[in-house]
Design a protein around this motif. Structure first.
Motif, PDB file in Angstrom:
ATOM      1  N   GLU A 147       0.574  -1.276  -0.357  1.00 25.84           N
ATOM      2  CA  GLU A 147       0.191  -0.458   0.355  1.00 25.84           C
ATOM      3  C   GLU A 147       0.875   1.047   0.026  1.00 25.84           C
ATOM      4  O   GLU A 147       0.034   2.363  -0.155  1.00 25.84           O
ATOM      5  CB  GLU A 147      -1.025   0.435   1.259  1.00 25.84           C
ATOM      6  N   GLY A 148       2.184   1.360   0.190  1.00 27.84           N
ATOM      7  CA  GLY A 148       2.822   2.011   0.530  1.00 27.84           C
ATOM      8  C   GLY A 148       3.180   3.205   1.797  1.00 27.84           C
ATOM      9  O   GLY A 148       2.452   4.461   1.482  1.00 27.84           O
ATOM     10  N   VAL A 149       2.219   3.006   2.472  1.00 24.77           N
ATOM     11  CA  VAL A 149       2.435   3.650   3.579  1.00 24.77           C
ATOM     12  C   VAL A 149       2.339   2.604   5.101  1.00 24.77           C
ATOM     13  O   VAL A 149       3.018   2.167   5.199  1.00 24.77           O
ATOM     14  CB  VAL A 149       0.552   3.719   4.069  1.00 24.77           C
ATOM     15  N   SER A 150       2.236   3.307   5.999  1.00 23.59           N
ATOM     16  CA  SER A 150       2.703   2.905   7.402  1.00 23.59           C
ATOM     17  C   SER A 150       1.112   1.822   7.720  1.00 23.59           C
ATOM     18  O   SER A 150       0.409   1.906   7.287  1.00 23.59           O
ATOM     19  CB  SER A 150       2.738   3.979   8.545  1.00 23.59           C
ATOM     20  N   ILE A 151       1.866   1.303   8.960  1.00 23.95           N
ATOM     21  CA  ILE A 151       1.075  -0.287   9.051  1.00 23.95           C
ATOM     22  C   ILE A 151      -0.409   0.242  10.118  1.00 23.95           C
ATOM     23  O   ILE A 151      -0.785  -0.147   9.663  1.00 23.95           O
ATOM     24  CB  ILE A 151       1.371  -1.626  10.167  1.00 23.95           C
TER      25      ILE A 151
END
Length: 305
Positions: A147-151
């Motif tokens: 997703e290209g995001v933090s968890i």
């Protein structure tokens, strides 16, 4: 680091190195076989999870494989055998030292989805959907990366189940699963197929980075590496004319170099060389072609690197 409090509650282990092995499951029998080959002698009483080694200052502690990395990381256990997947999932890699990989318990941690759903061909197609697994941390890391995001900002829903993960899709609980796959038979029987591999795993020998028994740890490490070498190699012996020796050494050079001994017959030498088992048949054919005779293969019972 507090690492000695576990000894106070266990009989006769205050001066012993604590060595954890899986108490059951897919790794148990292979671990016992390895312990036997490295000369660890013990008797485990029924329903007892601690066994004193009779010929070394070691106490074996039988624990769930999923817990061993945590115990070693916190210093409660000095040495342990567990899966690389467990180390990664328990996020203890920074606190344990990997001594050697053991070559058994090999499998893959894979993203699986129903084979009937042909619109899902990669893990990226499951972003934002429901995933069921017993490897929550590794799964979240993988999908957060996709997703290209933090968890904490990811949209994919990851839910924990402790067993029968392969049934989750069929029961409507998940759109995909993440689980260990060895042969793949169980997954295929559940109508699933792999669309992504998160991790290739196998059993590893680990220790705490702050060792209480460094010399004993090194002894066990050397013994294990010797057994692994013996399983990987055979000793090949043959006779050959000295004029063909360079060609023969180019075919089979051994781990360091072949051992060469002159024979009574003028112009002939005897050669001993270690060859990997997987290459043995081809190497023997090549040696025969360049003039080697009396080719013998001997199994190696044990070794030291």
């Amino acid at each position: 680091m507090e690492s000695s409090f576990i000894n106070a509650s266990l009989p006769d282990v205050a001066d012993r190195m604590l060595f954890a092995v899986p108490k059951k499951g897919r790794l148990y029998d292979q671990c016992l076989n390895l312990l036997n080959h490295i000369g660890i002698e013990f008797h485990r009483k029924a329903r007892h999870d601690i066994a004193l080694v009779s010929n070394m200052p070691i106490a074996l502690v039988f624990l769930p494989a999923a817990d061993i990395a945590t115990y070693v990381a916190k210093g409660n256990i000095d040495l342990g055998i567990t899966g690389l997947d467990i180390i990664c999932e328990s996020q203890t890699a920074d606190d344990v030292a990997e001594l050697t990989r053991l070559g058994f318990g090999k499998c893959k941690l894979q993203v699986q989805t129903p084979a009937i759903n042909q619109s899902v061909t990669s893990a990226r197609d499951l972003v934002g959907q429901r995933i069921v697994t017993s490897f929550v941390n590794l799964t979240k890391q993988r999908f957060a990366e996709l997703e290209g995001v933090s968890i904490d900002r990811m949209k994919t829903q990851v839910r924990f189940v402790s067993g029968s993960v392969e049934a989750a899709c069929g029961l409507g609980l998940a759109d995909g699963i993440v689980d260990l796959v060895e042969s793949g038979d169980t997954m295929r029987a559940a109508g699933l197929h792999a669309i992504d591999t998160i991790l290739n795993t196998e059993s590893v020998l680990i220790t705490n980075r702050h060792q209480r028994f460094p010399k004993l740890v090194e002894t066990i490490k050397q013994r294990v590496e010797g057994v692994l070498m013996a399983r990987r190699y055979v000793l090949c012996q043959y006779n050959i004319k000295r004029e063909s020796l360079d060609k023969a050494c180019a075919v089979a050079s051994g781990r360091q170099a072949p051992t060469v001994t002159s024979l009574e017959a003028e112009g002939w030498v005897a050669v001993s060389v270690m060859i990997e088992k997987k290459e043995l048949a081809d190497k023997m054919d090549q040696l025969k072609e360049i003039g080697a005779v009396d080719i013998l293969v001997l199994q190696i019972a044990n070794a030291r690197t």
